[in-house]
Design a protein around this motif. Structure first.
Motif, mmCIF file in Angstrom:
data_model
loop_
_atom_site.group_PDB
_atom_site.id
_atom_site.type_symbol
_atom_site.label_atom_id
_atom_site.label_comp_id
_atom_site.label_asym_id
_atom_site.label_seq_id
_atom_site.Cartn_x
_atom_site.Cartn_y
_atom_site.Cartn_z
ATOM 1 N N GLY A 1 -8.222 13.071 -2.818
ATOM 2 C CA GLY A 1 -8.390 14.374 -2.187
ATOM 3 C C GLY A 1 -9.827 14.787 -1.985
ATOM 4 O O GLY A 1 -10.098 15.829 -1.371
ATOM 5 N N SER A 2 -10.784 13.977 -2.496
ATOM 6 C CA SER A 2 -12.195 14.310 -2.339
ATOM 7 C C SER A 2 -12.601 14.236 -0.866
ATOM 8 O O SER A 2 -12.136 13.360 -0.123
ATOM 9 N N ARG A 3 -13.487 15.148 -0.478
ATOM 10 C CA ARG A 3 -14.045 15.095 0.875
ATOM 11 C C ARG A 3 -15.468 14.544 0.842
ATOM 12 O O ARG A 3 -16.301 14.876 1.680
ATOM 13 N N SER A 4 -15.731 13.691 -0.136
ATOM 14 C CA SER A 4 -17.010 12.988 -0.201
ATOM 15 C C SER A 4 -17.179 12.154 1.067
ATOM 16 O O SER A 4 -16.210 11.559 1.562
ATOM 17 N N PRO A 5 -18.391 12.077 1.622
ATOM 18 C CA PRO A 5 -18.581 11.260 2.830
ATOM 19 C C PRO A 5 -18.458 9.764 2.546
ATOM 20 O O PRO A 5 -18.389 8.972 3.486
ATOM 21 N N PRO B 1 3.991 12.180 4.167
ATOM 22 C CA PRO B 1 4.929 12.655 3.139
ATOM 23 C C PRO B 1 4.504 13.999 2.546
ATOM 24 O O PRO B 1 5.361 14.811 2.189
ATOM 25 N N ALA B 2 3.177 14.232 2.441
ATOM 26 C CA ALA B 2 2.711 15.509 1.887
ATOM 27 C C ALA B 2 3.109 16.675 2.780
ATOM 28 O O ALA B 2 3.529 17.731 2.289
ATOM 29 N N THR B 3 2.967 16.529 4.105
ATOM 30 C CA THR B 3 3.344 17.619 5.009
ATOM 31 C C THR B 3 4.852 17.808 5.044
ATOM 32 O O THR B 3 5.334 18.847 5.504
ATOM 33 N N ASN B 4 5.589 16.789 4.558
ATOM 34 C CA ASN B 4 7.051 16.892 4.484
ATOM 35 C C ASN B 4 7.532 17.311 3.102
ATOM 36 O O ASN B 4 8.734 17.315 2.844
ATOM 37 N N GLY B 5 6.578 17.624 2.192
ATOM 38 C CA GLY B 5 6.968 18.175 0.912
ATOM 39 C C GLY B 5 6.693 17.330 -0.309
ATOM 40 O O GLY B 5 6.974 17.757 -1.431
ATOM 41 N N ARG B 6 6.123 16.123 -0.159
ATOM 42 C CA ARG B 6 5.836 15.285 -1.327
ATOM 43 C C ARG B 6 4.392 15.522 -1.755
ATOM 44 O O ARG B 6 3.451 15.123 -1.069
ATOM 45 N N ASP B 7 4.210 16.114 -2.894
ATOM 46 C CA ASP B 7 2.892 16.534 -3.352
ATOM 47 C C ASP B 7 1.960 15.335 -3.556
ATOM 48 O O ASP B 7 2.335 14.329 -4.166
ATOM 49 N N GLY B 8 0.724 15.451 -3.023
ATOM 50 C CA GLY B 8 -0.305 14.440 -3.232
ATOM 51 C C GLY B 8 -0.170 13.194 -2.404
ATOM 52 O O GLY B 8 -0.937 12.246 -2.587
ATOM 53 N N ALA B 9 0.800 13.148 -1.483
ATOM 54 C CA ALA B 9 1.046 11.923 -0.705
ATOM 55 C C ALA B 9 0.643 12.126 0.753
ATOM 56 O O ALA B 9 1.408 11.853 1.675
ATOM 57 N N GLY B 10 -0.597 12.577 0.954
ATOM 58 C CA GLY B 10 -1.058 12.851 2.309
ATOM 59 C C GLY B 10 -1.659 11.647 2.998
ATOM 60 O O GLY B 10 -2.603 11.776 3.777
ATOM 61 N N VAL C 1 11.883 12.212 3.162
ATOM 62 C CA VAL C 1 12.639 13.298 3.786
ATOM 63 C C VAL C 1 12.744 14.431 2.777
ATOM 64 O O VAL C 1 13.213 14.234 1.646
ATOM 65 N N GLN C 2 12.276 15.621 3.166
ATOM 66 C CA GLN C 2 12.255 16.753 2.239
ATOM 67 C C GLN C 2 13.664 17.068 1.748
ATOM 68 O O GLN C 2 14.622 17.131 2.520
ATOM 69 N N GLY C 3 13.778 17.247 0.436
ATOM 70 C CA GLY C 3 15.064 17.544 -0.172
ATOM 71 C C GLY C 3 15.919 16.332 -0.427
ATOM 72 O O GLY C 3 16.971 16.438 -1.063
ATOM 73 N N VAL C 4 15.509 15.193 0.079
ATOM 74 C CA VAL C 4 16.275 13.955 -0.100
ATOM 75 C C VAL C 4 15.474 12.921 -0.879
ATOM 76 O O VAL C 4 15.950 12.281 -1.810
ATOM 77 N N GLU D 1 -2.680 17.856 4.055
ATOM 78 C CA GLU D 1 -1.761 18.923 3.639
ATOM 79 C C GLU D 1 -1.020 19.538 4.811
ATOM 80 O O GLU D 1 0.052 20.100 4.641
ATOM 81 N N HIS D 2 -1.606 19.422 6.009
ATOM 82 C CA HIS D 2 -1.038 20.068 7.182
ATOM 83 C C HIS D 2 -0.909 19.054 8.320
ATOM 84 O O HIS D 2 -1.706 18.120 8.439
ATOM 85 N N GLU D 3 0.087 19.261 9.148
ATOM 86 C CA GLU D 3 0.258 18.416 10.320
ATOM 87 C C GLU D 3 -0.932 18.558 11.268
ATOM 88 O O GLU D 3 -1.580 19.609 11.319
ATOM 89 N N VAL D 4 -1.200 17.517 11.997
ATOM 90 C CA VAL D 4 -2.237 17.522 13.030
ATOM 91 C C VAL D 4 -1.546 17.430 14.380
ATOM 92 O O VAL D 4 -0.702 16.537 14.595
ATOM 93 N N HIS D 5 -1.900 18.333 15.291
ATOM 94 C CA HIS D 5 -1.271 18.357 16.617
ATOM 95 C C HIS D 5 -2.312 17.989 17.670
ATOM 96 O O HIS D 5 -3.420 18.540 17.687
#
Length: 648
Positions: A534-538, A497-506, A417-420, A581-585
């Protein structure tokens, strides 16, 4: 102060009081009819006045017998030996004898001493399944007879030999299993020093000699329930479809562990024992076994001892044959290859079970119950998945796990939870199986994801395949996973967690939890966690040099690669991440495709060029594998779920 204990009156004091010799007292005590009546009267009067009570040991020394026999067994907890004791005690009591029992607790080095000491206190001895070397057994027989030996040959005195034809028993079980279609059978062996274990092996060898297409896998065991319990994983890894256990205790321990692992007996694995102990027919399922006349063995042992003590010993050994008791623990063999057992699939590559698929219903609700693959192994037997590890209890083998679907966690454990920070919320959902079908060398499963309010979030169809391949001179196998997530119950917002503010935890998506290895990760972008995360290697390879195994994961070639979530130093877990890094809708009615193909090979491969080539091969195989596949989830609202609009 309490009175000091009185010293026991001795036979010498009785003789002095009566004015006769100690020999005369002994003759009176032993009812010798040649004693003068007047001397008898004096002795009896002295006994009465002095309150004399002759010790039983003294009587025994005088008479040269104790009216007791000894029974020596390697493990008194074994119901087989308890049955022998029952028969021996019952028959001996009818003739005025009692039975003393000694348990050697499988201590082979102490066995001869214990047996000799027991014989020194008794009139005769019964040895059941002695483990001592043959020459020591013959020495004991020559020095300490009369002795009857159960389940061991006696060269010097065949009359002392009572046995069960365990070679015939083991062979009969193998024939029974073979008649049900089992050609690969595991034998969970007994103690290495056990003669009866050798007999069972002989029977199984004779069975194989008559059936060219049959194979016996030898697995270390023992004689106790715990030994069978410990052998379960090795049995499952052997590729056998049936088990002959050294005895019923081994079989019962094995059944207990198989229940814990969720293995269907006999649907996936048939289990049989030997002895037919009382608990066998009350097992779950009831145990198929070879019934042994345990009580009759004990009774016959007494009869032979009695005749030997009377000077009329038997003239020949006696052997019994066990009788097959077919119960619910054995059944028809599953198919030889591919995914087996619709209720709980297992994957067999050639003659080896390499993967099992769990429904996950028993997972605690705070860990987000879900189906997963575990254990998954290489063809060389290296396990490449972990489940419920202490560092992250919510990690389960290979599966689809998302930490945030419209605010519900299908990952398990704490929520960021961001900020918590990471806190435990009551927001864990579950993935419910609605159907599972085996289709050739694959299975197709239909799932509904249900949130903490019992409202359906989405539908999923997943297809998992497995097939054998080769990498150079090595046999290997390929695992394919495709999932289609459908927003059938409304629009979806997928986060992490990354989209909620925790760096590197996507993290979130298809996630593979490995055991705790000192492994190396390799991608097209470089070697190590920093290059992979974070690599986009196939493709991404996990290489363990100690175990000499490589797991190469490739993302589907028909779409842009997702970023790799890769943890190596803290724990070993990897997977393509959906919401890096970003939410998926996903709009209502829309879909999200997930997939990964894996090559599991018992070889160290770190060359990026070779890994790239192998990843291309994986992609080609996967494309051929999914042609014509319909992954459309059912659109109907599953029974038992509230209308999703009702909670809005």
């Amino acid at each position: 102060m309490p009175n000091p204990p009185q010293r026991q009156v001795t036979i010498a004091q009785v003789a002095e009081y009566a004015g006769v010799s100690q020999a005369s007292v002994s003759r009176v005590l032993n009812r010798n009819t040649t004693v003068d009546p007047s001397i008898s009267a004096k002795v009896l009067d002295a006994i009465d006045k002095l309150n004399y009570s002759p010790s039983q040991m003294a009587r025994n020394l005088v008479r040269g017998r104790s009216n007791t026999v000894a029974l020596v067994v390697p493990d008194l907890e074994n119901p087989m030996f308890q049955g022998v004791l029952k028969g021996l005690s019952r028959e001996a009591e009818r003739d005025g004898y009692r039975v003393l029992v000694a348990d050697t607790a499988e201590r082979v080095g102490d066995e001869e001493v214990i047996a000799a000491e027991a014989r020194s206190r008794c009139d005769a001895l019964v040895l059941v399944s002695p483990r001592m070397p043959a020459e020591r057994l013959e020495t004991l027989l020559a020095r300490s007879g009369p002795i009857v030996v159960v389940n061991r040959p006696v060269g010097s005195d065949p009359a002392a030999e009572l046995s069960i034809d365990y070679a015939h028993a083991a062979g009969s079980l193998a024939e029974h299993l073979f008649s049900l279609g089992h050609t690969r059978i595991a034998y969970v062996a007994g103690p290495p020093q056990s003669y009866a274990d050798g007999l069972r092996r002989r029977g199984l060898a004779e069975f194989v000699a008559h059936h060219a297409d049959a194979h016996i896998d030898d697995i270390a065991g023992g004689s106790q329930i715990e030994d069978g319990y410990r052998a379960a994983e090795q049995v499952l890894s052997s590729g056998s479809t049936a088990v002959v256990a050294f005895n019923d205790l081994i079989a019962l321990g094995l059944l207990a562990r198989l229940r814990e692992l969720g293995v269907d007996v006999p649907g996936e694995l048939s289990v049989a024992g030997i002895d037919d102990v009382p608990l066998a027919r009350f097992a779950a399922p009831p145990l198929t076994t070879m019934s042994v006349p345990r009580v009759e063995l004990g009774a016959q042992a007494w009869r032979r001892l009695r005749d030997a003590m009377a000077g009329t010993p038997a003239t020949h050994p006696l052997s019994y044959r066990a009788i097959l008791q077919v119960r619910g623990s054995t059944g028809p063999a599953p198919e030889a290859t591919g995914w087996l057992s619709p209720g709980r699939p297992i994957l067999r590559i050639g003659d080896r079970v390499v993967a099992r698929y769990e429904e996950g219903r028993t997972i605690d609700s705070v860990l987000s119950p879900r189906p997963y693959l575990h254990p998954v192994e290489s063809l060389g037997g290296v396990r490449v998945t972990d489940v419920h590890p202490t560092d992250h209890l919510h990690h389960f083998g290979i599966g689809v796990a998302l930490p945030d679907v419209n605010g519900t966690s299908y990952w398990g454990g704490r929520t960021y939870v961001q900020g918590v920070g990471s806190v435990m919320l009551e927001n864990q959902g579950l993935q419910r199986r609605d159907g599972l079908d085996l289709v050739g060398d694959a299975f197709v499963e239909r799932l509904t994801w249900i949130d903490e309010r019992e409202v359906a979030h989405l539908s999923e169809v997943r297809r998992i395949t497995g097939r054998q391949t080769r990498v150079g001179e090595r046999d290997a196998w390929m695992l394919g996973w495709r999932s289609t997530l459908a927003a059938n119950f409304g629009a979806l917002r997928l986060g992490s967690p990354a989209t909620n503010g925790r760096d590197g935890a996507g993290y979130g998506g298809l996630f593979w939890r490995f055991p705790k290895w000192e492994a190396t990760v390799v991608t097209r972008d470089g070697v190590g966690e920093a290059a992979a995360h974070g690599s986009r290697s196939p493709w991404l390879a996990v290489v363990d040099s100690q175990r000499r195994v490589t797991v190469l994961l490739a993302q589907p070639a028909d779409r842009e690669p997702l970023p790799w979530f890769a943890r190596v130093s803290e724990y070993l877990g990897v997977g393509p991440a959906i919401a890096w890094e970003h939410e998926v809708h996903i709009p209502e009615g829309g879909r999200l495709e997930l997939g990964v193909d894996a090559l599991i090979v018992d070889r160290i491969i770190t060359d990026p060029v070779e890994l790239e080539q192998l990843a291309a091969r994986l992609g080609e195989s996967a494309n051929a594998d999914i042609e014509g596949l319909d992954l459309k989830p059912a659109l109907a609202n599953p029974n038992g779920l509230r209308d999703p609009d009702a909670a809005r």
